[in-house]
Design an enzyme around this catalytic site. Structure first.
Site, PDB file in Angstrom:
ATOM      1  N   ARG A  59      51.688  39.558  42.261  1.00  0.00           N
ATOM      2  CA  ARG A  59      51.103  39.226  43.353  1.00  0.00           C
ATOM      3  C   ARG A  59      49.888  38.679  43.541  1.00  0.00           C
ATOM      4  O   ARG A  59      49.636  37.465  43.898  1.00  0.00           O
ATOM      5  CB  ARG A  59      50.906  40.584  44.467  1.00  0.00           C
ATOM      6  CG  ARG A  59      52.148  41.024  45.060  1.00  0.00           C
ATOM      7  CD  ARG A  59      52.598  42.535  45.341  1.00  0.00           C
ATOM      8  NE  ARG A  59      52.355  42.962  43.861  1.00  0.00           N
ATOM      9  CZ  ARG A  59      53.727  43.357  43.302  1.00  0.00           C
ATOM     10  NH1 ARG A  59      54.704  42.935  44.106  1.00  0.00           N
ATOM     11  NH2 ARG A  59      53.711  43.904  42.061  1.00  0.00           N
ATOM     12  N   THR A  60      49.111  39.430  42.856  1.00  0.00           N
ATOM     13  CA  THR A  60      47.372  38.961  42.655  1.00  0.00           C
ATOM     14  C   THR A  60      47.245  37.481  42.012  1.00  0.00           C
ATOM     15  O   THR A  60      46.779  36.525  42.634  1.00  0.00           O
ATOM     16  CB  THR A  60      46.481  39.935  42.152  1.00  0.00           C
ATOM     17  OG1 THR A  60      46.718  41.227  42.748  1.00  0.00           O
ATOM     18  CG2 THR A  60      44.959  39.455  42.310  1.00  0.00           C
ATOM     19  N   LYS A  87      42.954  38.097  18.399  1.00  0.00           N
ATOM     20  CA  LYS A  87      42.413  37.943  17.039  1.00  0.00           C
ATOM     21  C   LYS A  87      40.700  38.388  17.104  1.00  0.00           C
ATOM     22  O   LYS A  87      40.023  38.302  16.387  1.00  0.00           O
ATOM     23  CB  LYS A  87      41.979  36.469  16.744  1.00  0.00           C
ATOM     24  CG  LYS A  87      43.383  35.782  16.659  1.00  0.00           C
ATOM     25  CD  LYS A  87      43.333  34.358  16.119  1.00  0.00           C
ATOM     26  CE  LYS A  87      44.612  33.561  16.786  1.00  0.00           C
ATOM     27  NZ  LYS A  87      44.234  32.135  16.752  1.00  0.00           N
ATOM     28  N   ARG A 109      41.113  39.381  36.389  1.00  0.00           N
ATOM     29  CA  ARG A 109      41.759  40.899  36.249  1.00  0.00           C
ATOM     30  C   ARG A 109      41.480  41.297  34.913  1.00  0.00           C
ATOM     31  O   ARG A 109      41.693  40.674  33.840  1.00  0.00           O
ATOM     32  CB  ARG A 109      43.281  40.789  36.630  1.00  0.00           C
ATOM     33  CG  ARG A 109      43.703  42.348  36.252  1.00  0.00           C
ATOM     34  CD  ARG A 109      44.904  42.478  36.846  1.00  0.00           C
ATOM     35  NE  ARG A 109      45.189  42.579  38.537  1.00  0.00           N
ATOM     36  CZ  ARG A 109      45.960  43.030  39.111  1.00  0.00           C
ATOM     37  NH1 ARG A 109      47.294  43.386  38.607  1.00  0.00           N
ATOM     38  NH2 ARG A 109      45.697  43.068  40.280  1.00  0.00           N
ATOM     39  N   HIS A 138      39.304  46.659  43.707  1.00  0.00           N
ATOM     40  CA  HIS A 138      40.079  45.372  43.927  1.00  0.00           C
ATOM     41  C   HIS A 138      39.901  44.817  45.145  1.00  0.00           C
ATOM     42  O   HIS A 138      40.612  45.240  46.065  1.00  0.00           O
ATOM     43  CB  HIS A 138      41.679  46.050  43.775  1.00  0.00           C
ATOM     44  CG  HIS A 138      42.859  45.131  43.589  1.00  0.00           C
ATOM     45  ND1 HIS A 138      42.714  43.555  43.647  1.00  0.00           N
ATOM     46  CD2 HIS A 138      43.990  45.144  43.452  1.00  0.00           C
ATOM     47  CE1 HIS A 138      43.560  42.937  43.680  1.00  0.00           C
ATOM     48  NE2 HIS A 138      44.746  43.760  43.472  1.00  0.00           N
TER      49      HIS A 138
END
Ligand code: CP
Length: 313
Positions: A59-60, A87, A109, A138
């Protein structure tokens, strides 16, 4: 033009009530744009936004990308999987390399609490928007939840909003509590004792372990996802005896709603564990505003991008 008191959106903490009202009122204007035949405006033309997703999202991620495109920004997307993070490249090195390619704003995020603030302090001239950082915050989820509640309940001052379920592991719970309190709502959290941390009372919320009583109290209930991935690994359910038992005590089904004189509005941030937090009958029923939340997420994220966008010389 209204502005925010912050250069970054790393959390609801640090925003003023005026900031939240400005974000919601601006989102209202963008929602009207999204309902026009031509849903695109030139507001962020010539700006480039990088979406950095170090943790999974449906969704986000889609919502931010759509919001950026509706504002005519150029968009680059980055996922940790398949990148040089595997890496050993650090977060700051990754971002500085992306910024060297002339990126104007960053949406991120990240699984670590505080990652957005850490980044914002290191790239102070590039606005950072937190799309969820571990169990911390959030903020755009809380804003879209508040926007969706305001559509149904009017101004939220004095309204009773319950947040139900896995409070312990939830960034959505923290951001919602802070946002709703700034708007003057009464906030209650409800869940099993193991999933409601004692310190939550210090935020000024009521605490209950009785869902039926909470449903009678509330104007709206936000049913949080049980975050099994944050509860000690797959196959382990250490915070309650079984999902079936959790659903019986803290899940919403039609029988539970049928016992109420007045059914509150039902929210869920997604992704839903159907049959655990809510049954399909409830999630797809007339009292759920779960897809309104998703729709409103685009307008809310357009507002955040617009209000934080760097002013071009
Ligand atoms: N509500 C929410 O943050 O969903 P995603 O994890 O799919 O982005």
């Amino acid at each position: 033009m209204k502005t925010l008191t912050t250069a970054h959106l790393t959390g609801i903490a640090g925003l003023t009530a005026e900031d939240v009202h400005t974000l919601l009122d601006t989102a209202q204007e963008f929602k009207e744009v999204l309902n026009r035949p031509i849903r695109k405006v030139p507001t962020l033309r010539d700006l480039t936004v990088a979406n950095l997703f170090f943790e999974n999202s449906t969704r986000t991620r889609l919502s931010f990308e759509l919001a950026e495109k509706r504002l005519s920004a150029d968009v680059v997307n980055f996922s940790a999987s398949g990148s040089s993070v595997s890496k050993g490249e650090t977060l700051v090195d990754t971002v500085n390399n992306i910024l060297a390619m002339k990126v104007d704003m960053v949406v991120m995020r990240h699984p670590h609490p505080g990652a957005s603030k850490f980044l914002a302090e290191r790239i102070p001239n590039t606005p950072v928007i937190n799309a969820g950082d571990g169990t911390h915050e959030h903020p755009t989820q809380a804003l879209l939840d508040a926007f969706s509640l305001r559509e149904r309940l009017g101004e939220l001052a004095g309204k009773k909003i319950a947040i139900v379920g896995d409070i312990r592991h939830s960034r959505v719970a923290i951001s919602n509590i802070l946002c709703l309190q700034l708007l003057g709502a009464h906030v209650r959290v409800c869940g099993p004792r193991t999933l409601v941390p004692r310190h939550i009372r210090s935020l000024g919320v009521e605490v209950s372990h009785d869902l039926d009583e909470t449903l009678r109290w509330a104007d709206a209930v936000n049913m949080l996802r049980i975050q099994l991935e944050r509860q000690g690994g797959e196959g382990r359910v250490p915070y309650f005896p079984s999902l079936r038992e959790y659903a019986r005590a803290f899940g919403l089904d039609k029988e539970r709603l049928d016992r109420l004189d007045r059914v509150p509005w039902i929210l869920h941030p997604g992704p839903i564990n159907r049959g655990v937090e809510v049954t399909s009958e409830v999630a797809d029923g007339p009292h759920a505003i779960i897809l309104d939340q998703v729709e409103n997420g685009v307008a809310v994220r357009m507002a955040a991008l617009y209000l934080l966008a760097p002013v071009r010389p």
